[in-house]
Write a protein that holds these residues in place. Structure first.
Motif, PDB file in Angstrom:
ATOM      1  N   LEU A 264      35.502  36.709  43.816  1.00 42.71           N
ATOM      2  CA  LEU A 264      34.815  37.873  44.386  1.00 42.71           C
ATOM      3  C   LEU A 264      35.306  39.153  43.724  1.00 42.71           C
ATOM      4  O   LEU A 264      34.524  40.056  43.446  1.00 42.71           O
ATOM      5  CB  LEU A 264      35.031  37.926  45.896  1.00 42.71           C
ATOM      6  CG  LEU A 264      34.334  39.046  46.639  1.00 42.71           C
ATOM      7  CD1 LEU A 264      32.827  39.031  46.390  1.00 42.71           C
ATOM      8  CD2 LEU A 264      34.621  38.924  48.127  1.00 42.71           C
ATOM      9  N   ALA A 265      36.606  39.215  43.437  1.00 47.62           N
ATOM     10  CA  ALA A 265      37.168  40.391  42.748  1.00 47.62           C
ATOM     11  C   ALA A 265      36.516  40.551  41.377  1.00 47.62           C
ATOM     12  O   ALA A 265      36.178  41.664  40.962  1.00 47.62           O
ATOM     13  CB  ALA A 265      38.679  40.267  42.614  1.00 47.62           C
ATOM     14  N   GLU A 266      36.313  39.443  40.664  1.00 50.85           N
ATOM     15  CA  GLU A 266      35.642  39.484  39.363  1.00 50.85           C
ATOM     16  C   GLU A 266      34.221  40.046  39.513  1.00 50.85           C
ATOM     17  O   GLU A 266      33.775  40.855  38.706  1.00 50.85           O
ATOM     18  CB  GLU A 266      35.576  38.083  38.746  1.00 50.85           C
ATOM     19  CG  GLU A 266      36.900  37.521  38.312  1.00 50.85           C
ATOM     20  CD  GLU A 266      37.261  37.905  36.892  1.00 50.85           C
ATOM     21  OE1 GLU A 266      36.427  38.488  36.177  1.00 50.85           O
ATOM     22  OE2 GLU A 266      38.403  37.607  36.501  1.00 50.85           O
ATOM     23  N   ASP A 267      33.517  39.604  40.560  1.00 49.21           N
ATOM     24  CA  ASP A 267      32.150  40.104  40.800  1.00 49.21           C
ATOM     25  C   ASP A 267      32.156  41.603  41.081  1.00 49.21           C
ATOM     26  O   ASP A 267      31.301  42.347  40.583  1.00 49.21           O
ATOM     27  CB  ASP A 267      31.512  39.373  41.983  1.00 49.21           C
ATOM     28  CG  ASP A 267      31.213  37.915  41.683  1.00 49.21           C
ATOM     29  OD1 ASP A 267      31.228  37.536  40.490  1.00 49.21           O
ATOM     30  OD2 ASP A 267      30.982  37.155  42.646  1.00 49.21           O
ATOM     31  N   ILE A 268      33.104  42.061  41.882  1.00 53.67           N
ATOM     32  CA  ILE A 268      33.205  43.481  42.209  1.00 53.67           C
ATOM     33  C   ILE A 268      33.459  44.299  40.944  1.00 53.67           C
ATOM     34  O   ILE A 268      32.841  45.346  40.717  1.00 53.67           O
ATOM     35  CB  ILE A 268      34.326  43.725  43.252  1.00 53.67           C
ATOM     36  CG1 ILE A 268      33.986  43.071  44.592  1.00 53.67           C
ATOM     37  CG2 ILE A 268      34.646  45.204  43.400  1.00 53.67           C
ATOM     38  CD1 ILE A 268      32.902  43.733  45.396  1.00 53.67           C
ATOM     39  N   VAL A 269      34.367  43.821  40.091  1.00 52.75           N
ATOM     40  CA  VAL A 269      34.690  44.545  38.857  1.00 52.75           C
ATOM     41  C   VAL A 269      33.494  44.538  37.908  1.00 52.75           C
ATOM     42  O   VAL A 269      33.226  45.533  37.239  1.00 52.75           O
ATOM     43  CB  VAL A 269      35.961  43.964  38.191  1.00 52.75           C
ATOM     44  CG1 VAL A 269      36.169  44.549  36.804  1.00 52.75           C
ATOM     45  CG2 VAL A 269      37.170  44.245  39.072  1.00 52.75           C
ATOM     46  N   GLN A 270      32.764  43.447  37.879  1.00 50.94           N
ATOM     47  CA  GLN A 270      31.551  43.411  37.046  1.00 50.94           C
ATOM     48  C   GLN A 270      30.574  44.502  37.496  1.00 50.94           C
ATOM     49  O   GLN A 270      30.000  45.208  36.670  1.00 50.94           O
ATOM     50  CB  GLN A 270      30.895  42.040  37.133  1.00 50.94           C
ATOM     51  CG  GLN A 270      29.663  41.905  36.268  1.00 50.94           C
ATOM     52  CD  GLN A 270      29.077  40.505  36.325  1.00 50.94           C
ATOM     53  OE1 GLN A 270      29.582  39.616  36.984  1.00 50.94           O
ATOM     54  NE2 GLN A 270      27.986  40.315  35.624  1.00 50.94           N
ATOM     55  N   GLU A 271      30.415  44.641  38.800  1.00 48.76           N
ATOM     56  CA  GLU A 271      29.534  45.698  39.313  1.00 48.76           C
ATOM     57  C   GLU A 271      30.095  47.077  38.979  1.00 48.76           C
ATOM     58  O   GLU A 271      29.348  48.002  38.658  1.00 48.76           O
ATOM     59  CB  GLU A 271      29.363  45.545  40.829  1.00 48.76           C
ATOM     60  CG  GLU A 271      28.477  46.605  41.456  1.00 48.76           C
ATOM     61  CD  GLU A 271      27.040  46.633  40.938  1.00 48.76           C
ATOM     62  OE1 GLU A 271      26.429  47.720  40.945  1.00 48.76           O
ATOM     63  OE2 GLU A 271      26.523  45.574  40.514  1.00 48.76           O
ATOM     64  N   THR A 272      31.418  47.235  39.019  1.00 44.96           N
ATOM     65  CA  THR A 272      32.047  48.505  38.642  1.00 44.96           C
ATOM     66  C   THR A 272      31.721  48.841  37.188  1.00 44.96           C
ATOM     67  O   THR A 272      31.370  49.983  36.865  1.00 44.96           O
ATOM     68  CB  THR A 272      33.579  48.435  38.832  1.00 44.96           C
ATOM     69  OG1 THR A 272      33.854  48.156  40.211  1.00 44.96           O
ATOM     70  CG2 THR A 272      34.247  49.733  38.431  1.00 44.96           C
TER      71      THR A 272
END
Length: 173
Positions: A38-46
């Motif tokens: 989920l952290a990877e997904d959040i950073v991708q959106e960032t």
């Protein structure tokens, strides 16, 4: 009036963001969420938001790093506040928080359980989280983790065996 950024300038800044800030952003989001994927997904959106706001970042007087961490924090907060997330966490119904001794006991269990779970390998911990905290079946857990159901059962057994030595007998009753 600022001149529009060139493609080279945008790609250079995006490369710098990925090289210098991606790992830190993932660690930051993972600490808040407790979930690496989920952290990877959040950073991708960032990163997508940085790309969409490239002209703003190029002309910015402040810290690009600060902007990235702020966006990441906001995305995490937004994700946690989503109605589907609350339903998933509390089973879809509203529960009053425990009061008095129930609350104290719950806090004590968390204080004992969290360090014990952190001593498990990430693979074993993920299995227990999916099976017990997310109330998923062995098959659902296997599908999510991308491993055979037998591996999930084995990891569950080994993790629980390791945890038995951690908790006092009355906590397991």
């Amino acid at each position: 009036m600022a001149t529009p950024p060139t493609t080279t300038t945008c790609s250079d800044l995006l490369g710098v963001i990925m090289r210098e800030h991606r790992d830190g952003l993932v660690s930051y989001a993972e600490r808040m969420l407790g979930d690496h994927g989920l952290a990877e997904d959040i950073v991708q959106e960032t990163i997508i938001r940085a790309w969409r706001n490239m002209d703003r970042l190029l002309g910015m007087e402040g810290s690009v790093k600060g902007w990235l961490f702020t966006v990441t924090r906001h995305l995490v907060v937004d994700w946690v506040r989503k109605p589907h997330r609350r339903k998933e966490v509390v089973g879809g119904t509203y529960h009053d928080p425990p009061s008095g001794t129930e609350h104290t006991e719950a806090v004590h269990h968390i204080m004992v359980a969290k360090p014990a779970l952190n001593r498990l390998s990430p693979e074993h911990r993920a299995v227990l989280v999916h099976l017990y905290l997310c109330d998923r079946t062995i098959k659902e857990t296997a599908d999510i983790l991308g491993v055979p159901a037998g591996t999930v059962k084995s990891r569950q057994h080994n993790a629980l065996r390791k945890l038995r030595g951690t908790f006092p007998a009355e906590a397991l009753a």
